[in-house]
Motif scaffolding. Structure first.
Motif, PDB file in Angstrom:
ATOM      1  N   THR A  35       9.863  39.004  45.055  1.00  0.00           N
ATOM      2  CA  THR A  35      10.331  38.792  43.773  1.00  0.00           C
ATOM      3  C   THR A  35       9.376  39.309  42.662  1.00  0.00           C
ATOM      4  N   SER A  36       8.359  40.064  43.331  1.00  0.00           N
ATOM      5  CA  SER A  36       7.172  40.450  42.272  1.00  0.00           C
ATOM      6  C   SER A  36       7.854  41.461  41.190  1.00  0.00           C
ATOM      7  N   LYS A  37       6.744  41.432  40.193  1.00  0.00           N
ATOM      8  CA  LYS A  37       7.412  42.347  39.199  1.00  0.00           C
ATOM      9  C   LYS A  37       7.413  43.784  39.623  1.00  0.00           C
ATOM     10  N   ASP A  69       5.139  39.165  47.839  1.00  0.00           N
ATOM     11  CA  ASP A  69       6.296  38.466  47.080  1.00  0.00           C
ATOM     12  C   ASP A  69       7.450  39.397  46.989  1.00  0.00           C
ATOM     13  N   CYS A  77      11.106  44.223  41.104  1.00  0.00           N
ATOM     14  CA  CYS A  77      12.398  43.441  40.340  1.00  0.00           C
ATOM     15  C   CYS A  77      12.479  43.911  39.058  1.00  0.00           C
ATOM     16  N   TYR A  78      11.341  43.977  38.293  1.00  0.00           N
ATOM     17  CA  TYR A  78      11.294  43.916  36.865  1.00  0.00           C
ATOM     18  C   TYR A  78      12.337  45.158  36.328  1.00  0.00           C
ATOM     19  N   SER A 116      13.201  37.638  40.004  1.00  0.00           N
ATOM     20  CA  SER A 116      12.255  36.782  39.919  1.00  0.00           C
ATOM     21  C   SER A 116      12.598  35.207  39.703  1.00  0.00           C
TER      22      SER A 116
END
Length: 173
Positions: A51-53, A49, A56-57, A3
Motif C-alpha cells: 500500500t506504499s505511496k 509495502d 497506490c497514490y 493505503s
C-alpha cells in the motif's frame, strides 16, 4: 486497494495476484520451446509495502476526482462504491517467490527501473502544455484506466474525470 485498505483487502488482492501470475507463467511456459526465454516487463513497486505511496497514490488521486464528482451529482455514490480496479503491483521479492513456486522458469535477471511521470520536463519539449506534469500523468493514466472507467461509469464523463484528475495531480506535484 489503497493505503487505507484493511489488511484483509490487501491480502485478497495479493492472493488474486498469486493465482493470476501463476496461471500466466504456466501458460507462457507451454508456449515456449525448450530452452526458450521470456522477457517480462510489468508495473511493480520497490517497497515491500503493497500500500506504499509509489503504487497506490496515483490511483488514490483518481479516486479523489471520482469522489468529487459524486459529491457534485455527476456520479451515483453506489456506482463509485461498487467500482474496483483489479490491480496489484508486486515487489521484486513477490515476483521471485511466485516464479520459483510455479516452477516453469528460472530468473536470470530481475531489474527494477523507474518511470519518470513527468517525462517531458526537459528542454526537448517545446509545448508548455506538455510540460505540465498534471497533463502528462493524467494522459498516461487515461490510456490505462479509461476503458475500465468508461465501462463502469459511462463514456460521457471521461473528459471531466480526467480534467479533474489533471488538476488534482498538478496541485499535488
Amino acid at each position: 486497494m489503497a493505503s487505507t485498505s484493511p489488511p484483509c483487502v490487501v491480502k485478497a488482492y495479493y492472493d488474486q495476484f498469486q493465482t493470476d501470475f501463476s496461471m500466466f507463467l504456466k501458460y507462457r511456459s507451454q508456449e515456449l520451446v525448450t530452452g526458450g526465454r521470456m522477457v517480462l516487463t510489468l508495473l511493480g513497486r520497490r517497497s515491500d509495502d503493497p500500500t506504499s505511496k509509489e503504487c497506490c497514490y496515483i490511483w488514490e488521486l483518481l479516486a479523489m476526482a471520482l469522489s468529487d464528482m459524486v459529491s457534485e451529482g455527476f456520479i451515483e455514490e453506489e456506482k463509485l462504491n461498487s467500482f474496483n480496479i483489479p490491480k496489484y503491483t508486486p515487489c521484486p521479492a513477490e515476483l521471485k517467490t511466485e516464479v520459483e513456486k510455479e516452477g516453469s522458469f528460472a530468473i536470470d535477471r530481475l531489474e527494477v527501473s523507474e518511470v519518470n511521470w513527468n517525462a517531458n520536463d526537459d528542454k526537448l519539449c517545446p509545448s508548455d502544455e506538455l510540460k505540465d506534469g498534471g497533463y502528462n500523468v493524467a494522459k498516461c493514466m487515461r490510456a490505462v484506466a479509461e476503458p475500465i472507467l468508461a465501462s463502469h461509469f459511462g463514456k460521457t464523463i471521461m473528459d471531466e474525470v480526467f480534467r479533474r484528475y489533471r488538476e488534482i495531480i498538478a496541485d499535488r506535484m
